[in-house]
Design an enzyme around this catalytic site. Structure first.
Site, PDB file in Angstrom:
ATOM      1  N   GLY A  78      45.440  28.187  57.839  1.00 14.64           N
ATOM      2  CA  GLY A  78      46.120  26.987  57.358  1.00 14.64           C
ATOM      3  C   GLY A  78      45.247  25.772  57.578  1.00 14.64           C
ATOM      4  O   GLY A  78      44.121  25.859  58.058  1.00 14.64           O
ATOM      5  N   GLY A  80      45.410  21.193  58.388  1.00 13.96           N
ATOM      6  CA  GLY A  80      46.195  20.044  58.811  1.00 13.96           C
ATOM      7  C   GLY A  80      45.395  18.780  58.663  1.00 13.96           C
ATOM      8  O   GLY A  80      44.318  18.763  58.056  1.00 13.96           O
ATOM      9  N   GLY A  81      45.917  17.694  59.252  1.00 16.90           N
ATOM     10  CA  GLY A  81      45.301  16.392  59.071  1.00 16.90           C
ATOM     11  C   GLY A  81      43.895  16.286  59.621  1.00 16.90           C
ATOM     12  O   GLY A  81      43.070  15.554  59.089  1.00 16.90           O
ATOM     13  N   SER A  84      41.008  22.557  59.585  1.00 20.38           N
ATOM     14  CA  SER A  84      41.538  23.827  59.105  1.00 20.38           C
ATOM     15  C   SER A  84      41.508  24.843  60.232  1.00 20.38           C
ATOM     16  O   SER A  84      40.713  24.743  61.167  1.00 20.38           O
ATOM     17  CB  SER A  84      40.708  24.329  57.922  1.00 20.38           C
ATOM     18  OG  SER A  84      40.757  23.415  56.843  1.00 20.38           O
ATOM     19  N   ASP A 194      52.193  15.017  68.935  1.00 21.03           N
ATOM     20  CA  ASP A 194      52.301  15.590  67.591  1.00 21.03           C
ATOM     21  C   ASP A 194      53.191  16.827  67.622  1.00 21.03           C
ATOM     22  O   ASP A 194      52.868  17.862  67.033  1.00 21.03           O
ATOM     23  CB  ASP A 194      50.921  15.937  67.035  1.00 21.03           C
ATOM     24  CG  ASP A 194      50.915  16.090  65.507  1.00 21.03           C
ATOM     25  OD1 ASP A 194      51.895  15.649  64.864  1.00 21.03           O
ATOM     26  OD2 ASP A 194      49.945  16.645  64.967  1.00 21.03           O
TER      27      ASP A 194
END
EC number: 2.7.11.1
Length: 351
Positions: A78, A80-81, A84, A194
């Protein structure tokens, strides 16, 4: 590549802290001395923080800092910000490998995200995804990678999967696992910043939740008039889960995690995305100025769980329970379903 200097650990150094990296055989082990945040170099089981879990895991040829040739990447899990995540192999074991994206507009943000993940090597808990190794901080420009244990799919995937049950019992269990991770992290003086379903990994074999992705984490100081260890306002998580005080630009505390935890619990209850399709600026204004929160279902028939959600996302920092209070309530919940509302009576304290 061995990790030879304390400079790599600068984010956790202070006037009274000395963090040293030593070698036992070919295994790098981190020791923390004279630290108000890390009181001992071993966990409750007597294991050095930096060591990988011992579940059939041979550490002898593994280092805390590695070169790019010491691990392999097999496929994408996957993204994200800040990067990877790939499936890979390290020391003969299947692992997750996170590549930290180097942001051209704010390279310092990328560096600080990597540094925060690097420091997560010190964290060892059954409900936290273990960081096994990283590439060296000095090699950041040639590619920054974090090697973590591979556990399974994340909670967001379970929420999105209509075939996966999220019964009240399972929700409560997951809530307990996550708050155990936060309680431990907060006890070390660190805010995750987060917390969201995408950063909670659910072990496919044991159904145990583990908190992951410490790229936004900061060491914080609690108490009135005390700022956080470092100001990194651009590393404060995903906006829909972000506490209103962070949206106002206030320094983070561990209570910011409690707000995000509340939104995560709401998502397990509703299986919806918070503020889906809404304009970000409108939502931010609503959360900060009008106490806007995601809508609770009218017929959930889970009053104690809803009570926990609403207590966690209170607007005033002092009105949110601590991780320790939530942990106690949830542990008692397994024995007495009437305890939670009583244990989470409103407490007023210092913002």
């Amino acid at each position: 590549m061995p990790c030879d200097t304390a400079d790599n650990w600068a984010r956790y150094e202070g006037q009274d802290n000395a963090i040293m990296v030593a070698r036992r055989g070919s295994v790098n082990s981190a020791f923390v001395t004279n630290s108000s945040q890390y009181h001992q170099a071993e966990d409750t089981n007597g294991n050095c923080f930096i060591n990988a879990r011992n579940d059939n895991w041979d550490n002898r040829d593994c280092n805390a800092c590695v070169g790019h040739s010491d691990f392999s990447i097999d496929g994408v899990i996957g993204s994200g910000g800040f990067g990877s995540v790939f499936l890979g192999r390290y020391c003969g074991r299947r692992v997750a490998v996170k590549s930290v994206r180097q942001c051209s507009r704010n390279k310092e943000a990328s560096r600080q995200s990597f540094q925060a993940e690097f420091n997560a090597l010190l964290l060892r808990h059954d409900n936290i995804v273990s960081v096994l190794a990283t590439t060296a901080y000095e090699d950041f420009d040639s590619g920054a990678f974090i090697i973590m244990e591979y556990a399974g799919r994340n909670l967001q995937q379970i929420v999105n999967d209509p075939g996966s049950s999220l019964s009240p019992t399972r929700r409560t269990k997951y809530a307990l696992h996550i708050i155990r991770a936060l309680h431990y992290t907060h006890s070390q003086g660190i805010a995750h910043l987060d917390v969201k379903p995408a950063n909670v990994i659910v072990d496919s074999n044991t159904d145990v939740c583990r908190l992951a992705d410490f790229g936004c984490s900061q060491r914080v100081s609690e108490g009135e008039g005390r700022d956080s260890f470092t100001s990194r306002s651009y590393l404060t998580g995903t906006f829909a889960y972000r506490a209103p005080e962070l949206l106002r630009g206030r320094p983070p505390t561990t209570k910011a995690d409690i707000y995000s935890y509340g939104v995560t619990l709401w998502q397990m209850l509703t299986r919806e995305t918070p503020f889906a399709g809404e304009n970000h600026h409108v939502v931010i204004f609503g959360v900060v100025a009008q106490n806007l929160r995601p809508s609770l279902p009218e017929n959930a028939n889970d009053a104690w769980y809803e009570s926990l959600v609403t207590r966690c996302w209170e607007g005033r920092v002092a009105d949110r329970p601590s991780a320790a209070e939530i942990l106690l309530a949830l542990e008692r919940r397994t024995d007495d379903t009437e305890n939670l509302p009583r244990d989470l009576k409103r407490r007023h304290g210092t913002t």
